[in-house]
Design an enzyme around this catalytic site. Sequence first.
Site, PDB file in Angstrom:
ATOM      1  N   GLU A  23       0.851  -1.194   0.000  1.00 61.74           N
ATOM      2  CA  GLU A  23       0.000   0.000   0.000  1.00 61.74           C
ATOM      3  C   GLU A  23       0.882   1.237   0.000  1.00 61.74           C
ATOM      4  O   GLU A  23       1.872   1.299   0.733  1.00 61.74           O
ATOM      5  CB  GLU A  23      -0.921  -0.014   1.226  1.00 61.74           C
ATOM      6  CG  GLU A  23      -1.627   1.270   1.537  1.00 61.74           C
ATOM      7  CD  GLU A  23      -2.560   1.726   0.430  1.00 61.74           C
ATOM      8  OE1 GLU A  23      -2.533   2.932   0.111  1.00 61.74           O
ATOM      9  OE2 GLU A  23      -3.295   0.888  -0.119  1.00 61.74           O
TER      10      GLU A  23
ATOM     11  N   CYS B 110     -13.842  -0.195  -7.948  1.00 62.77           N
ATOM     12  CA  CYS B 110     -14.903   0.766  -7.644  1.00 62.77           C
ATOM     13  C   CYS B 110     -15.247   1.623  -8.863  1.00 62.77           C
ATOM     14  O   CYS B 110     -16.062   2.534  -8.766  1.00 62.77           O
ATOM     15  CB  CYS B 110     -14.514   1.654  -6.455  1.00 62.77           C
ATOM     16  SG  CYS B 110     -12.990   2.580  -6.687  1.00 62.77           S
TER      17      CYS B 110
END
Length: 510
Positions: free
Chosen positions: A388, A460
Amino acid sequence: MRKGDILEGTIESYDFPNKGSLYIGDRKVTIKGTLPGQKVRFMVTKRKSGMAEGRLLEVLEKSPLEDSEPSCPYFGMCGGCTYQNLSVENQLKLKEDMVKKLLAPAVNDSLKKNPDWRGETIDNMWEGIISSPEIKGYRNKMEFTFGDEYKDGPLALGLHKKGGFYDILNVTKCEIITPDWGKILEYTLEYFKEKAVPFYHKMRHIGVLRNLVIRQSKATGEFLINLVASTQWEDFMSTKAGAENGNIAEAVVAKDVMSDENYPGKSIVEEYAAGLVELTAKEGFSGSIGGILYTENDSLGDVVQSDRTILLYGNDYIVEEVMGLKFKISPFSFFQTNTKGCQVLYSKAREYIMSTASPDKIVFDLYSGTGTIAQMMAPASKKVIGIEIVEEAVEAAKENAKLNGLDNCEFIAGDVLKAIDLVEDKPDLIILDPPRDGINPKALDKILAFGVEEMVYISCKPSSLARDLRIITDRGYRVKSLCAIDQFPGTVHCESLCLLEKVSLDTEPL
């Protein structure tokens, strides 16, 4: 047809995101914010070869899909929940059709490349769309903006008006948050109005107040409230002191008292925090304050970022719970904004993943955020490695793993493109949950080079998934299962979930 012409017509088709289209003669005209079946009046804003764009002026006749009366007082003014005039059933149908239409070309083309193709299409692996358990009050995070309701108007705190970049709409009765949020917004707005603190002007780059970021744990009810402002308090305080005392000398003294220990605006900010704590103690407030923070942000861009964050009260995190696991959520770490919808999404992801996971497999969780998916996979894997780019999220992921008693999770801070080269382990399974814009093509090339047997892609933004699927399927992968999850009821957005398996382009059957 010329630019500036005002025309009428009926919307024939619909594309992501929120774009209807019709034909005037043989020219396709795309009009944002329209629905299939609506008769509309529009102005032509762009004209190109064979196509044009229009701006909606008026809906002359409703679409058959518009079968519900919006209950939100800001519907039509706010640019958020544009589907509130559709029943939940029609929202789901529209989103499902939109996602399938967007993904179908990449999926269908990849299927045809198989020598044993027998006419299969996306319909053979499509599993439909799953609704959110909550339709109202589902948000656990919102970023609100300080501004004015109109040019040189009164101070406002809320969301941008539909189609606008500057005007702010006060949204204390917004329906995707709970009443407690509205009380926090009301108090904040009235407090800073009384203090006459100016908002930060995006174009002139002057002013103080920028954003109010609110998070709430659905598990505990605790709020994490973060006031974001520039460091231009000295200008405001000196001007205010001079105006109130009528003399320049007083203004100079006011500027001189500022220091690093006594950060700009400290007295006003701390009084504001104390008032928030008092607010939550009043009758009728159902939640509680987990923490209050103050963030300095002198970025010229319209973005919430931290140059320095100061803890004013409580903790700098709240704790959320998903699928039996606990997660510390810090101010800037990513976490799904619909907690109960997140549980649905991750349950489906786990279903896909568990079909291939085993205790001897190494799993890469790329774009891992606070490590939610990684920790969900840890009990069924030999090792899970999360990567990340947000360092704060990585630190939170490490803490969360300890909190949940997991010792086979490793989290690395860095851009996937570069950090993936630093990992000595080789993955057996890869989980992808990238930002809205999808995966950097160079990073995707490195990911595909591992040649894992199966991958799970959570998206998304279906248009980003459609683009990446072209590359992934060209490299020998086929879609095994896919579905949509309605994480954002009332809006045009939804999540897509895809399970991919590696096959031989020459010999392997579907």
